[in-house]
Motif scaffolding. Structure first.
Motif, PDB file in Angstrom:
ATOM      1  N   LEU A   9     -17.296 115.808  59.489  1.00 16.76           N
ATOM      2  CA  LEU A   9     -16.413 116.972  59.633  1.00 16.76           C
ATOM      3  C   LEU A   9     -16.672 117.927  58.467  1.00 16.76           C
ATOM      4  O   LEU A   9     -16.504 117.556  57.304  1.00 16.76           O
ATOM      5  CB  LEU A   9     -14.947 116.541  59.639  1.00 16.76           C
ATOM      6  N   VAL A  10     -17.104 119.165  58.789  1.00 14.98           N
ATOM      7  CA  VAL A  10     -17.357 120.197  57.776  1.00 14.98           C
ATOM      8  C   VAL A  10     -16.159 121.130  57.751  1.00 14.98           C
ATOM      9  O   VAL A  10     -15.779 121.706  58.781  1.00 14.98           O
ATOM     10  CB  VAL A  10     -18.646 120.980  58.094  1.00 14.98           C
ATOM     11  N   VAL A  11     -15.554 121.283  56.583  1.00 13.63           N
ATOM     12  CA  VAL A  11     -14.356 122.122  56.441  1.00 13.63           C
ATOM     13  C   VAL A  11     -14.690 123.269  55.494  1.00 13.63           C
ATOM     14  O   VAL A  11     -14.846 123.061  54.281  1.00 13.63           O
ATOM     15  CB  VAL A  11     -13.167 121.314  55.897  1.00 13.63           C
ATOM     16  N   ASP A  12     -14.811 124.482  56.048  1.00 14.72           N
ATOM     17  CA  ASP A  12     -15.190 125.651  55.243  1.00 14.72           C
ATOM     18  C   ASP A  12     -14.828 126.905  56.019  1.00 14.72           C
ATOM     19  O   ASP A  12     -14.989 126.946  57.252  1.00 14.72           O
ATOM     20  CB  ASP A  12     -16.692 125.617  54.939  1.00 14.72           C
ATOM     21  N   ASP A  13     -14.341 127.910  55.316  1.00 12.48           N
ATOM     22  CA  ASP A  13     -13.913 129.139  56.002  1.00 12.48           C
ATOM     23  C   ASP A  13     -15.052 130.136  56.190  1.00 12.48           C
ATOM     24  O   ASP A  13     -14.838 131.231  56.696  1.00 12.48           O
ATOM     25  CB  ASP A  13     -12.748 129.792  55.264  1.00 12.48           C
ATOM     26  N   GLU A  14     -16.277 129.784  55.801  1.00  7.05           N
ATOM     27  CA  GLU A  14     -17.418 130.656  56.040  1.00  7.05           C
ATOM     28  C   GLU A  14     -17.905 130.468  57.475  1.00  7.05           C
ATOM     29  O   GLU A  14     -18.302 129.379  57.878  1.00  7.05           O
ATOM     30  CB  GLU A  14     -18.551 130.341  55.059  1.00  7.05           C
ATOM     31  N   GLU A  15     -17.892 131.555  58.238  1.00 10.02           N
ATOM     32  CA  GLU A  15     -18.182 131.488  59.664  1.00 10.02           C
ATOM     33  C   GLU A  15     -19.627 131.089  59.950  1.00 10.02           C
ATOM     34  O   GLU A  15     -19.914 130.408  60.938  1.00 10.02           O
ATOM     35  CB  GLU A  15     -17.878 132.839  60.330  1.00 10.02           C
ATOM     36  N   ASP A  16     -20.555 131.509  59.098  1.00 13.35           N
ATOM     37  CA  ASP A  16     -21.961 131.271  59.388  1.00 13.35           C
ATOM     38  C   ASP A  16     -22.430 129.870  58.985  1.00 13.35           C
ATOM     39  O   ASP A  16     -23.557 129.475  59.284  1.00 13.35           O
ATOM     40  CB  ASP A  16     -22.842 132.311  58.704  1.00 13.35           C
ATOM     41  N   LEU A  17     -21.564 129.076  58.317  1.00 13.57           N
ATOM     42  CA  LEU A  17     -21.987 127.761  57.853  1.00 13.57           C
ATOM     43  C   LEU A  17     -22.263 126.818  59.027  1.00 13.57           C
ATOM     44  O   LEU A  17     -23.195 126.017  58.983  1.00 13.57           O
ATOM     45  CB  LEU A  17     -20.918 127.162  56.921  1.00 13.57           C
ATOM     46  N   GLU A  18     -21.469 126.933  60.092  1.00 13.86           N
ATOM     47  CA  GLU A  18     -21.668 126.041  61.235  1.00 13.86           C
ATOM     48  C   GLU A  18     -23.055 126.220  61.815  1.00 13.86           C
ATOM     49  O   GLU A  18     -23.754 125.233  62.114  1.00 13.86           O
ATOM     50  CB  GLU A  18     -20.608 126.301  62.304  1.00 13.86           C
ATOM     51  N   LEU A  19     -23.489 127.480  61.966  1.00 12.35           N
ATOM     52  CA  LEU A  19     -24.806 127.750  62.529  1.00 12.35           C
ATOM     53  C   LEU A  19     -25.911 127.183  61.638  1.00 12.35           C
ATOM     54  O   LEU A  19     -26.878 126.580  62.119  1.00 12.35           O
ATOM     55  CB  LEU A  19     -25.002 129.254  62.710  1.00 12.35           C
TER      56      LEU A  19
END
Length: 394
Positions: A9-19
């Motif tokens: 589970l990756v928890v981060d408010d940066e939108e581009d991190l998932e990609l």
């Protein structure tokens, strides 16, 4: 064999991190080695964890809206104590990193994230998770085994004979101290009729559950053989033939079975390779009961067992025991031995059968002191108080 799927589970408010994460680990995602879930703050992460208890690793930023990473870290132990956390923080933010480690974080990364470093950290964390899971599984198996052993011990305790009250004609007392939760020794006593008391003591080769099961089977077979009782040797012959059937493990058992006729004081017995009991006279003199030349049970089907008989006088006591008594060792590997046993029995000849059994057990335990117990310790004492003929005046 494929490696088990690991969920992160990756928890981060940066939108581009998932990609970026999905692109970096695309091959392992396709191979179903890794699976990633994503949340944008700590609160969202908690909801995802509640819905996905199989998450192995949480990779969390510290500075996020709604709920920050440090607060999330403090809540993880409640939601899923088995999950491991890696904290991501700005370079040089050592105060937050130190706080995160104090709250149970397994490791940390600094921003901007180096994906090679992230890959190494994930692998290291996964190995740690796998070690922890293996330890947890081993612990759970151990707990289950202990629970099963406790049930087996309760069953074994339940089939031990109830204490017999002293009568005008006889006294009986027995004690058993298993080396493990359950043991391979057993004793029994029972009335065949109004003037005959059967007594049994036995020792199965081996320890633990297999030995305990074998003792219970043998006990049941011996009780069944009493329906056609003609003599102790006849019963042992029947039991031996049944025990030998399908005995692929070649488990054997030493057993002594005797019948006291307290009407006249006659004691008839058959000894299947067991330690010879002692006959204790009121003046402290001892006799070792003659053997009957029999094999142990479970070795040779069709073996014809022999028996013999002796005459007891009022005040005489029979003491039966397993080799756990005489072979008990102290810290120097010295055995308690038959000489110490005989000396103790002679000293206690005037005591009650309970005092004799307890006295021998205490002497053995004092002798071994802190040395580990390697074998079950069992003893049984029977005293002829008087005969029915004497009481009736015949």
């Amino acid at each position: 064999m494929n490696a088990p799927l690991v969920r992160v589970l990756v928890v981060d408010d940066e939108e581009d991190l998932e990609l970026l994460v999905r692109q970096k680990f695309r091959r392992r995602i396709r191979k179903k080695e890794l699976d990633f879930l994503f949340a944008h703050n700590g609160m969202e992460a908690l909801h995802i964890l509640e819905a996905n208890p199989d998450v192995h690793l949480v990779l969390s930023d510290i500075n996020m809206p709604v709920m920050d990473g440090l607060t999330l870290l403090s809540r993880l132990a409640v939601v899923n104590p088995d999950v491991q956390a890696v904290i991501v923080s700005a370079y040089g933010d050592m105060a937050n990193i130190r706080t995160a480690m104090n709250r149970g974080a397994f490791d940390f990364l600094t921003k901007p994230i180096d994906f090679n470093d992230l890959s190494i950290t994930i692998e290291k964390t996964i190995k740690h998770v796998q070690v922890m899971q293996s330890a947890t599984e081993s612990r759970d198996r151990l707990v289950a085994i202990k629970q099963e052993l406790e049930v087996a011990r309760q069953v074994q305790d339940a089939v031990q004979p109830k204490a017999l009250p002293d009568t005008e004609t006889h006294q009986v007392s027995a004690l058993i101290l298993p080396a493990r939760e359950i043991g391979g020794d057993f004793y029994d006593y029972f009335y065949l009729d109004d003037s005959h008391l059967g007594i049994v003591i036995a020792d199965v080769a081996g320890k633990g559950v297999p030995a305990a099961l074998f003792t219970m089977v043998t006990r049941a077979l011996l009780k069944a053989s009493l329906q056609s009782f003609r003599s102790p040797s006849h019963c042992l012959s029947l039991v031996n033939d049944l025990v030998c059937e399908d005995n692929e493990a070649c488990t054997f058992i030493t057993l002594f079975f005797g019948v006291l006729d307290f009407g006249v004081g006659k004691f008839e017995y058959s000894n299947a390779g067991h330690n010879p009991p002692r006959l204790i006279h009121p003046n402290g003199e001892l006799e070792e009961l003659p053997t009957t030349g029999n094999l142990v049970l479970g070795i040779l089907a069709g073996h014809e067992f022999n028996d013999t008989q002796i005459q007891l006088n009022p005040g005489d006591t029979l003491f039966l025991y397993t080799d756990g008594v005489t072979e008990a060792e102290d810290a120097r590997s010295e055995e308690f031995g038959e000489e110490r046993l005989d000396r103790k029995l002679s000293e206690m000849s005037s005591g009650s059968v309970q005092e004799i059994a307890e006295g021998v057990m205490l002497a053995v335990r004092e002798f071994v002191a802190d040395a580990p117990q390697s074998d079950d310790i069992t003893c049984l004492a029977v005293r002829l108080q008087s005969t029915l003929d004497t009481i009736s005046g015949n």
